[in-house]
Design an enzyme around this catalytic site. Structure first.
Site, PDB file in Angstrom:
ATOM      1  CB  ILE A 229       4.286  47.289 -68.934  1.00  0.00           C
ATOM      2  CG1 ILE A 229       3.877  45.819 -68.911  1.00  0.00           C
ATOM      3  CG2 ILE A 229       4.407  47.829 -67.514  1.00  0.00           C
ATOM      4  CD1 ILE A 229       4.966  44.895 -68.412  1.00  0.00           C
ATOM      5  CG  HIS A 230       2.977  54.017 -67.877  1.00  0.00           C
ATOM      6  ND1 HIS A 230       4.042  54.547 -67.173  1.00  0.00           N
ATOM      7  CD2 HIS A 230       2.358  55.083 -68.461  1.00  0.00           C
ATOM      8  CE1 HIS A 230       4.065  55.858 -67.312  1.00  0.00           C
ATOM      9  NE2 HIS A 230       3.058  56.205 -68.105  1.00  0.00           N
ATOM     10  N   PRO A 231       5.972  52.482 -68.511  1.00  0.00           N
ATOM     11  CG  PRO A 231       7.388  53.841 -69.806  1.00  0.00           C
ATOM     12  CD  PRO A 231       5.938  53.492 -69.603  1.00  0.00           C
TER      13      PRO A 231
END
Length: 338
Positions: A229-231
């Site tokens: 997941i992207h932050p």
């Protein structure tokens, strides 16, 4: 007070700002005035339609600050993925390899382009101003869509999915795209995602490899992106996993981000929300914090409110809450604890 409501054409300038600020990979919020205008009009038409079964309808919501009239967030529901255009994903499954002569048997993970998730309801377009992240209003922006589904179940499928934006660097590069998609399109990741938002995901997906991609043959950096997941997508992921959504064997076609899945009958805000009768009042002895919505269609509204809720009893709402929800004495409201 922040209120979630259906999008209106007058919201176009606000939606354009949100689109400019949105994370690369949120292709359902393109930075293009004409596309956004079409999205708003499609949503308005969907709210007006009398629907008995889920179809191609899209329902776009905005989060409005009642004091300033500024729109500070948006989110969307697509009633049925794969109707207007093919909905492609990568299926992440293991292939068995066996040699009887050598007495060897092992599994090899492989990615295959598919349309398995078509016909599910799709949550998309979640974006909120940075200053409001990790606050109750982010829960409102995401979960009020689920209260809307609870109020209008015939409009939606028996299962709900959402794609969480996958990992990319601060420069907008995706190791997964560089290892897979870039070999078939001479485009950087950010440009490929931009084209998907402006045109269609299908025209790029149809040029992707139609044969399995064996994961061990990818660079390690790309393998590490599968399901990552992207932050900035973590909050959207966390909210929905608390609702009962789970990851499955499908990932995003371009950045490898995870897909979340849940049966509608197992989603917390749908199953455990309560129906109550509104009672206007002045003083509220608040005992808890709740997401509260009306059960309207075109006039759907949802807020976060401090309330004293007792099952089976009317719920006292002050004047501002009643005005925000567009309810009066005896109106039905739906609520669930934060």
């Amino acid at each position: 007070m922040l209120v979630l409501r259906p999008v209106q054409l007058s919201d176009l300038p606000h939606l354009q700002r949100l689109a400019r600020e949105s994370l690369v990979g949120v292709t359902s919020l393109p930075d293009d005035g004409e596309r956004l205008r079409d999205k708003i009009l499609d949503s308005c038409t969907s709210f007006e339609h009398q629907v008995q079964n889920p179809g191609p309808e899209s329902y776009c919501f905005v989060l409005e600050d009642q004091a300033t009239r500024n729109v500070v967030g948006c989110s969307e529901i697509l009633a049925t993925a794969g109707l207007g255009e093919p909905f492609y994903s990568l299926r992440n499954r293991h292939f068995n390899s066996t040699s009887r002569e050598l007495n060897i048997e092992h599994e090899v993970p492989a990615l295959s382009v598919c349309q398995d998730l078509s016909s599910h309801t799709l949550l998309r377009g979640f974006h909120i101003d940075t200053a409001l992240q990790r606050k109750a209003c982010a829960e409102l922006l995401s979960r009020a869509r689920l209260l809307f589904i609870a109020a209008h179940p015939r409009r939606f499928a028996e299962a709900v999915i959402t794609e969480i934006v996958g990992y990319s660097t601060e420069n907008g590069d995706s190791p997964f795209w560089d290892a897979v998609g870039k070999h078939f399109f001479d485009l950087p990741y950010a440009e490929a995602e931009r084209l998907c938002g402006l045109e269609s995901r299908g025209f790029l997906a149809e040029l992707m490899p139609q044969y399995p991609i064996y994961v061990p043959m990818l660079p390690q950096a790309a393998q590490d992106c599968i399901g990552r997941i992207h932050p900035e997508g973590q909050e959207a992921f966390d909210i929905l996993t608390r609702e009962g959504f789970e990851t499955n064997n499908y990932i995003d076609l371009f950045d490898g981000g995870p897909t979340l899945f849940a049966r509608t009958a197992g989603i917390r805000s749908i199953v455990h929300s309560h129906i109550a009768v509104a009672r206007p009042g002045s003083a509220i002895d608040a005992r808890g914090r709740y997401l509260v919505s009306n059960d309207s269609l075109e006039n759907y509204r949802a807020i976060v409110a401090e309330l004293d809720y007792i099952p089976g009893q009317p719920v006292s709402l002050d004047e501002r809450m009643c005005a925000a929800l567009k309810v009066r004495e005896g109106s039905l409201i739906r609520l669930i604890a934060l």
